[in-house]
Structure formats: C-alpha cells, structure tokens
Design a protein around this motif. Structure first.
Motif, PDB file in Angstrom:
ATOM      1  N   GLY A 198     -24.434  18.219   0.244  1.00  0.00           N
ATOM      2  CA  GLY A 198     -24.188  18.145   1.680  1.00  0.00           C
ATOM      3  C   GLY A 198     -23.192  19.175   2.164  1.00  0.00           C
ATOM      4  O   GLY A 198     -23.088  19.424   3.367  1.00  0.00           O
TER       5      GLY A 198
ATOM      6  N   SER B 164     -29.489  15.861   3.581  1.00  0.00           N
ATOM      7  CA  SER B 164     -28.078  15.960   3.211  1.00  0.00           C
ATOM      8  C   SER B 164     -27.338  17.071   3.953  1.00  0.00           C
ATOM      9  O   SER B 164     -26.111  17.143   3.897  1.00  0.00           O
ATOM     10  CB  SER B 164     -27.958  16.194   1.701  1.00  0.00           C
ATOM     11  OG  SER B 164     -28.641  17.369   1.315  1.00  0.00           O
ATOM     12  N   ASN B 165     -28.066  17.950   4.645  1.00  0.00           N
ATOM     13  CA  ASN B 165     -27.410  19.031   5.382  1.00  0.00           C
ATOM     14  C   ASN B 165     -27.125  18.685   6.838  1.00  0.00           C
ATOM     15  O   ASN B 165     -26.537  19.478   7.560  1.00  0.00           O
ATOM     16  CB  ASN B 165     -28.268  20.302   5.327  1.00  0.00           C
ATOM     17  CG  ASN B 165     -28.329  20.882   3.925  1.00  0.00           C
ATOM     18  OD1 ASN B 165     -27.332  20.889   3.216  1.00  0.00           O
ATOM     19  ND2 ASN B 165     -29.499  21.353   3.519  1.00  0.00           N
TER      20      ASN B 165
ATOM     21  N   TYR C 298     -25.117  16.271   9.195  1.00  0.00           N
ATOM     22  CA  TYR C 298     -24.009  15.318   9.087  1.00  0.00           C
ATOM     23  C   TYR C 298     -24.277  14.015   9.837  1.00  0.00           C
ATOM     24  O   TYR C 298     -23.954  12.925   9.348  1.00  0.00           O
ATOM     25  CB  TYR C 298     -22.716  15.956   9.581  1.00  0.00           C
ATOM     26  CG  TYR C 298     -21.505  15.079   9.332  1.00  0.00           C
ATOM     27  CD1 TYR C 298     -21.149  14.721   8.037  1.00  0.00           C
ATOM     28  CD2 TYR C 298     -20.744  14.607  10.393  1.00  0.00           C
ATOM     29  CE1 TYR C 298     -20.046  13.913   7.801  1.00  0.00           C
ATOM     30  CE2 TYR C 298     -19.634  13.800  10.160  1.00  0.00           C
ATOM     31  CZ  TYR C 298     -19.295  13.457   8.862  1.00  0.00           C
ATOM     32  OH  TYR C 298     -18.208  12.649   8.628  1.00  0.00           O
TER      33      TYR C 298
ATOM     34  N   LEU D  16     -22.358  14.457  -2.016  1.00  0.00           N
ATOM     35  CA  LEU D  16     -22.083  14.917  -0.660  1.00  0.00           C
ATOM     36  C   LEU D  16     -21.329  16.243  -0.662  1.00  0.00           C
ATOM     37  O   LEU D  16     -21.496  17.071   0.241  1.00  0.00           O
ATOM     38  CB  LEU D  16     -21.296  13.854   0.108  1.00  0.00           C
ATOM     39  CG  LEU D  16     -22.039  12.551   0.403  1.00  0.00           C
ATOM     40  CD1 LEU D  16     -21.119  11.553   1.093  1.00  0.00           C
ATOM     41  CD2 LEU D  16     -23.285  12.802   1.244  1.00  0.00           C
TER      42      LEU D  16
ATOM     43  N   ILE E  15     -26.410  11.925   7.762  1.00  0.00           N
ATOM     44  CA  ILE E  15     -25.654  11.356   6.646  1.00  0.00           C
ATOM     45  C   ILE E  15     -24.909  10.103   7.096  1.00  0.00           C
ATOM     46  O   ILE E  15     -24.901   9.076   6.401  1.00  0.00           O
ATOM     47  CB  ILE E  15     -24.668  12.396   6.074  1.00  0.00           C
ATOM     48  CG1 ILE E  15     -25.428  13.485   5.316  1.00  0.00           C
ATOM     49  CG2 ILE E  15     -23.638  11.735   5.158  1.00  0.00           C
ATOM     50  CD1 ILE E  15     -24.554  14.627   4.835  1.00  0.00           C
ATOM     51  N   ILE E  16     -24.275  10.173   8.263  1.00  0.00           N
ATOM     52  CA  ILE E  16     -23.534   9.022   8.785  1.00  0.00           C
ATOM     53  C   ILE E  16     -24.477   7.843   9.026  1.00  0.00           C
ATOM     54  O   ILE E  16     -24.178   6.693   8.668  1.00  0.00           O
ATOM     55  CB  ILE E  16     -22.790   9.390  10.083  1.00  0.00           C
ATOM     56  CG1 ILE E  16     -21.670  10.401   9.795  1.00  0.00           C
ATOM     57  CG2 ILE E  16     -22.223   8.150  10.755  1.00  0.00           C
ATOM     58  CD1 ILE E  16     -20.559   9.859   8.921  1.00  0.00           C
TER      59      ILE E  16
ATOM     60  N   ALA F 254     -17.683   9.384   6.054  1.00  0.00           N
ATOM     61  CA  ALA F 254     -18.978   8.824   5.650  1.00  0.00           C
ATOM     62  C   ALA F 254     -18.789   7.574   4.795  1.00  0.00           C
ATOM     63  O   ALA F 254     -19.478   6.561   4.987  1.00  0.00           O
ATOM     64  CB  ALA F 254     -19.790   9.871   4.892  1.00  0.00           C
TER      65      ALA F 254
ATOM     66  N   SER G 276     -14.699  14.841   5.900  1.00  0.00           N
ATOM     67  CA  SER G 276     -16.032  14.396   6.310  1.00  0.00           C
ATOM     68  C   SER G 276     -16.583  13.355   5.346  1.00  0.00           C
ATOM     69  O   SER G 276     -17.226  12.383   5.760  1.00  0.00           O
ATOM     70  CB  SER G 276     -16.993  15.585   6.379  1.00  0.00           C
ATOM     71  OG  SER G 276     -16.550  16.533   7.332  1.00  0.00           O
ATOM     72  N   ILE G 277     -16.317  13.530   4.058  1.00  0.00           N
ATOM     73  CA  ILE G 277     -16.766  12.556   3.062  1.00  0.00           C
ATOM     74  C   ILE G 277     -16.062  11.221   3.273  1.00  0.00           C
ATOM     75  O   ILE G 277     -16.676  10.151   3.209  1.00  0.00           O
ATOM     76  CB  ILE G 277     -16.518  13.080   1.640  1.00  0.00           C
ATOM     77  CG1 ILE G 277     -17.437  14.266   1.348  1.00  0.00           C
ATOM     78  CG2 ILE G 277     -16.743  11.979   0.602  1.00  0.00           C
ATOM     79  CD1 ILE G 277     -17.146  14.953   0.031  1.00  0.00           C
TER      80      ILE G 277
ATOM     81  N   LEU H 168     -19.997  18.914   2.283  1.00  0.00           N
ATOM     82  CA  LEU H 168     -18.986  18.277   3.118  1.00  0.00           C
ATOM     83  C   LEU H 168     -17.590  18.472   2.538  1.00  0.00           C
ATOM     84  O   LEU H 168     -17.403  18.536   1.318  1.00  0.00           O
ATOM     85  CB  LEU H 168     -19.271  16.776   3.245  1.00  0.00           C
ATOM     86  CG  LEU H 168     -20.624  16.373   3.839  1.00  0.00           C
ATOM     87  CD1 LEU H 168     -20.678  14.862   4.013  1.00  0.00           C
ATOM     88  CD2 LEU H 168     -20.872  17.070   5.171  1.00  0.00           C
TER      89      LEU H 168
END
Length: 405
Positions: free
Chosen positions: A244, A299-300, A302, A240, A305-306, A254, A250-251, A246
């Motif tokens: 990503g 992965s770009n 967000y 990530l 990703i969540i 997630a 942010s990580i 991040l």
C-alpha cells in the motif's frame, strides 16, 4: 386449553450489571495478555533477555489458556461459578503484580502461566455463565456484550500500555493491568449473583460432544476463523507498508479504524446470532473474505483501504460472538464443556495462523498471509452454507438476581 408459549424475560438493571461485570473481566484478561507486545523492548532489556525470549511471555500465556480451557471445566465440579470467576480475576491480579515486581525471567514466565489459566477458565465458562444470567434465547446478545470487552481491549490496551510504559516505565503498565483485574473483581463481587452449577463436566461427556455434527462444524469453523484472522492481522502492517505504500501514521489510522469497527461488529453480532444464526454466521465470513480480497486488490487506494479495514474489523468483532453462540446452541446441555473445547480451538487456530502466516510471508511475500485469511473465510462460509442452524432454542429462565456474598 393449550398452554401459552413462554414469554421472553426482559433484562433488568441487575441483569445488565451482571453481564457488564463479565465484560470488564474480558477487558482485563485481553489487556493483560497483549501487554508484553506494547512494552517488549524495555522489558527485555531490563530482564536481560532477547526480545524473542521476552515475546514467549505471550506464547506461553496462549498455550496455557488452551490447556486450561477444557481442564478447568473438568476440575471445578459443582462449585459456584461466581466463586470460580472471582478466583480467575484474582489470578489476573497476582500475575500482573508478579511481573511488575520481578527481575527474574522465569518468574515472569510462571506468572504468565497463571494468566493463561485465568484466560482459559474465564472464556470456557463465559457462555454457560451468560446463559444462566439471561436465557439461551439471549445468548448472542449476552456474549456480544461480554466480547465487547475483548474488542475494547484489542483497541485500547496496546496504545495505552505503550503510553504508560513511556511515561512511567513498563512495570507501571503491568500494575495498571492489575488494577483492571481488581476493578473486574470488585464489580463481579458486587454485581454477579450466585451461579450454582447445574451439572459437572466429565471427560466422557467432553469427548461425547465431538460426536455431535453441529459441534464439529463449530470447531472447524472456529479453527478457520481464528487461524485466518491471526494470519492476516499479524502481517497487516508489513502488507500495508510494502503493497500500500503507507507511512506509519496512515497505517495507524487504518488499524484504529479496524479496531473501532470490531467493537461495532461485537455489538451488532448479538442481534443476528439470536435471530438468524446461520445467515449471520455465514455473512460474517463472506464480509471477511470480501474485505480481505478488497485489501489485496485495492491496496493503492487509501479510502478503499479504510473502508475494507472497517469491514474487516466488523467481521473479526462478530466472529467470536457468532461462533460461541453456535457452539452454545449445538450443546445447550454441556455449555461449559463445549466452551472449553471452543477456547482450545481458538488457541490452536491462533498458533497455526501465526505459523502459516509466517511461512507464507517468508516464502511468497507480504500479501500471502492475507490470501490465507481469504481462503479460510471462504471455506468457513461454504461449510456453514451446507449446514442447518443448531437446534431450537429453549426458554431457559434467567437466574433471579442475588445479593453479592
């Protein structure tokens, strides 16, 4: 006049309390197992060893859990399973107190070996104990409740241990884990009825289980699931960060989403495990595969990703419940033996997954471990699709609640 079909026994308050006491046991165990990860740096510094050496406390625990899982079932004979569970809770307490007070690295390793024995014994006997408390028909529901303690530990323990370690020192974190073990011991003393053994596991019966195709399928699927999960989860943060882009906040969001979703996955898995085991089992791995592929391709974004982290969490929360229920249905006459084999495979999967993920990330890059996860999930789903669900469920009567002794 034909006999009427046996009626499903409703869960009484004492049944709920007895199963929930096992949930606290699983929480105490997983919290204790993961604790060194949260306090690794200060623990290593005070003991005068490298962080890599301190990290072996986790590796050694997993190794002894894998060894103990089938071994405990062989050596306990016909002893009351309540007494065995209480003894395993006592090992958790002793292990954590020993770590909290020692200044010797080798004492720490010995204490973690005791914890490994407790983990292996508890989860090897969990399926059989739950079935004796409820029914084989309700095994999925019972195991989902027990494994919610495991999922909660995965979410809560690392963060809470870090906070305690920062505020009061790493030794206080181990004393808190000992307190969790004490709470589990007290709850099981009061709430868990006597669980007399119906049979003893022998070495020949243990090997005989491997001749059953549903058991072999369950073991292979368990190996794929736990190996794939550990491969991806271990290197989720580097992926990530790198792919990503991040930041740590942010990580963390997630990963928290993933952890909370695993609780939901454990909760809902019991319903599918009891009513449509094969379909729910296969769907678990399809969800894991889709979520992993989604993380790899989006992965770009967000929000994506969540969403996929949540789906990932649901799958890894449901997986252990589904696998344990499949194994229980595959060998209802040898629940403790098959439980020992199951946990041994879990530990082997964890070890192989960590090795495969480490090699993949070094050779290919941070996305490679997630490809390992996706491939393992697809293979597991394909294997389940070719199988029939294990035999019909018998109406195993639940134990009558007994007063704690």
């Amino acid at each position: 006049m034909p006999a009427s079909a046996p009626q499903k026994c409703p869960w009484s308050i004492s049944t709920w309390l007895s199963v929930l006491s096992l949930t606290f046991g699983s929480f105490a165990l997983i919290s204790s197992e993961l604790l060194p990860m949260a306090v690794l740096t200060p623990m290593a510094a005070e003991l005068g060893v490298t962080e890599g050496a301190a990290g072996q406390a986790v590796t050694l625990t997993a190794l002894f859990a894998g060894i103990a899982a089938p071994t405990v079932a062989l050596i306990i004979g016909r002893l009351d399973r309540k007494l065995i569970n209480l003894a395993l809770c006592a090992l958790v307490i002793v292990s954590n107190i020993a770590v909290a007070f020692t200044s010797d690295y080798f004492v720490l390793l010995a204490a973690r070996m005791l914890l490994g024995i407790a983990i292996g014994g508890f989860f090897a006997l969990a399926g059989a104990t739950v079935v004796r408390l409820v029914t084989l028909e309700d095994m999925g529901k019972g195991m989902s409740i027990v494994f919610m303690g495991l999922s909660a530990g995965l979410v809560v323990a690392p963060a809470l241990a870090t906070l305690i370690g920062e505020a009061l020192g790493w030794r206080a974190a181990f004393m808190a884990a000992a307190g969790c073990g004490l709470l589990a011991l007290l709850l099981q003393t009061v709430c868990l009825p006597r669980v007399p053994a119906t049979s003893a596991t022998s070495l020949s019966s243990l090997f005989g289980l491997l001749k059953r195709q549903p058991v072999r399928v369950g073991l292979v699927v368990g190996l794929l699931f736990f190996g794939g999960e550990v491969s991806g989860f271990t290197f989720m943060r580097p992926y990530l960060e790198t792919n990503g882009g991040l930041d740590p906040t942010s990580i963390a969001a997630a990963l928290l989403t993933l952890g909370l979703a695993s609780l939901a996955g454990s909760a809902v898995a019991g319903v599918f495990a009891d009513r449509m085991l094969r379909e729910g089992f296969g769907a678990t791995f399809l969800v894991l595969a889709i979520a992993t592929i989604g993380l790899l391709t989006l992965s770009n974004a967000y929000v994506a990703i969540i969403v996929f982290a949540a789906a990932w969490g649901i799958a890894i929360g449901a997986g252990p419940v589904m696998t344990q229920t499949w194994m229980g249905r595959a060998a209802p006459d040898h629940l403790e033996g098959v439980g020992g084999l199951f946990l041994a495979v879990i530990q082997l999967g964890v070890t192989l997954g960590a090795i495969a993920g480490g090699i993949a990330v070094d050779v290919v890059g941070t996305s490679a471990p997630l490809y390992v996860t996706a491939i393992c999930a697809i293979l597991a789903a394909a294997l389940i699709a070719t199988q029939r669900a294990p035999g019909a469920v018998s109406q195993t009567p639940a134990l009558a609640p007994a007063a704690a002794e």
